[in-house]
Design an enzyme around this catalytic site. Structure first.
Site, PDB file in Angstrom:
ATOM      1  CE  LYS A   1      -3.633   2.431   2.541  1.00  0.00           C
ATOM      2  NZ  LYS A   1      -2.917   3.729   2.489  1.00  0.00           N
TER       3      LYS A   1
ATOM      4  N   GLY B   1       7.101   1.191  12.214  1.00  0.00           N
ATOM      5  CA  GLY B   1       8.380   1.866  12.356  1.00  0.00           C
ATOM      6  C   GLY B   1       8.345   3.294  11.843  1.00  0.00           C
ATOM      7  CB  THR B   2       5.610   5.406  10.467  1.00  0.00           C
ATOM      8  OG1 THR B   2       5.411   4.453   9.436  1.00  0.00           O
ATOM      9  CG2 THR B   2       5.505   6.803   9.874  1.00  0.00           C
TER      10      THR B   2
ATOM     11  CB  SER C   1      11.998   5.310  17.621  1.00  0.00           C
ATOM     12  OG  SER C   1      12.977   4.750  18.495  1.00  0.00           O
TER      13      SER C   1
ATOM     14  CG  HIS D   1      18.094  10.195   9.645  1.00  0.00           C
ATOM     15  ND1 HIS D   1      18.282  10.564  10.960  1.00  0.00           N
ATOM     16  CD2 HIS D   1      17.815   8.873   9.666  1.00  0.00           C
ATOM     17  CE1 HIS D   1      18.100   9.505  11.738  1.00  0.00           C
ATOM     18  NE2 HIS D   1      17.826   8.462  10.975  1.00  0.00           N
TER      19      HIS D   1
ATOM     20  CE  LYS E   1      14.083  10.305  10.668  1.00  0.00           C
ATOM     21  NZ  LYS E   1      12.949   9.360  10.503  1.00  0.00           N
TER      22      LYS E   1
ATOM     23  CB  THR F   1      16.592   6.767  16.286  1.00  0.00           C
ATOM     24  OG1 THR F   1      15.954   5.799  15.455  1.00  0.00           O
ATOM     25  CG2 THR F   1      17.747   6.116  17.029  1.00  0.00           C
TER      26      THR F   1
END
Length: 232
Positions: A30, A71-72, A97, A131, A135, A142
């Site tokens: 999705k 994990g979002t 996270s 990152h 992102k 995190t």
């Protein structure tokens, strides 16, 4: 195991590959504009989407009785609502996270170091996270988890992206092309610096951890974390 993959960007495609390598079947892939058709056929859902749709993804799974691993990051103001919904529906939910084994060990090291440093007031703590430019949230989930680990074990009260003060941990959030994720915690005094650091080399560790979490949650009821999955 039949998996519904909610979020089909770069991370989703790595999760897909690892899931297939581990002999699982994907019954839904999705994207943010796609429907939930096929979700009812899943044994478990893995959500690595974007903050704007994560709550809808998680709540839809819980309403339909599908265990969900998310994990979002960037949606945690609604986390307590998702926990309440999970409990109301007698569902199964893991939020992390970061699903990397190495990062979860890093979380434990971070808390242990914070306890050791708590009474050494000459040291001031700060953090840096780097990152990739895609992102969307800053600081990273995190980094927030690391900051909360320090806050739990010291006199610091919060974190900030702005200038540091006595009660807040300064987090320097940087966005650089092609950086999967680097997190550093610094303790600085006038005479020296202590640093702990985790550097991700690829998305593989995050993807593998999410699939392992999905395997683990089958048959369980409740709200869990990666500490439960890894037994740490």
């Amino acid at each position: 195991m039949k998996i519904a993959l909610l979020g089909y960007g770069k991370m989703g495609k790595v999760i897909e590959r690892i899931a297939l390598e581990r002999n699982h079947e994907l019954v839904l892939r999705k994207g943010s504009q796609d429907s939930f058709d096929g979700l009812e056929n899943a044994d478990v859902a893995i959500d690595f989407s974007v903050p704007s749709v994560a709550v809808e993804n998680i709540s839809t799974c819980l309403e339909k009785g599908i265990p969900v691993v998310s994990g979002t990051t960037g949606w945690l103001e609604k986390y307590d609502e998702m926990v309440a919904l999970c409990n109301q529906k007698n569902g199964s939910f893991i939020y992390g996270s970061n699903f990397s084994l190495g990062v979860n060990i890093f979380f434990e090291l971070n808390e242990y170091l914070a306890k050791m440093m708590n009474n050494l007031k000459q040291y001031k703590v700060s953090m840096e996270e780097i990152h990739h430019t895609q992102k969307l949230d800053a600081p990273s989930g995190t980094a927030i988890s690391l900051a909360n680990g320090i806050i739990k074990n010291t006199s610091y009260e919060n974190w900030t992206l702005d200038e540091a003060n006595e009660n807040k941990i300064h987090i320097d959030a940087k966005r650089i092309e092609n950086v999967p994720g680097t997190h550093s915690v610094f303790y600085d005094s006038e005479v020296d610096q202590i640093e702990i650091k985790h550097t991700a080399h690829s998305r593989e560790g995050f993807a593998l951890g999410s699939v392992v979490a999905a395997e683990w949650i089958l048959g369980k009821k409740g709200v869990f974390t990666m500490k439960d999955v890894l037994g740490i």
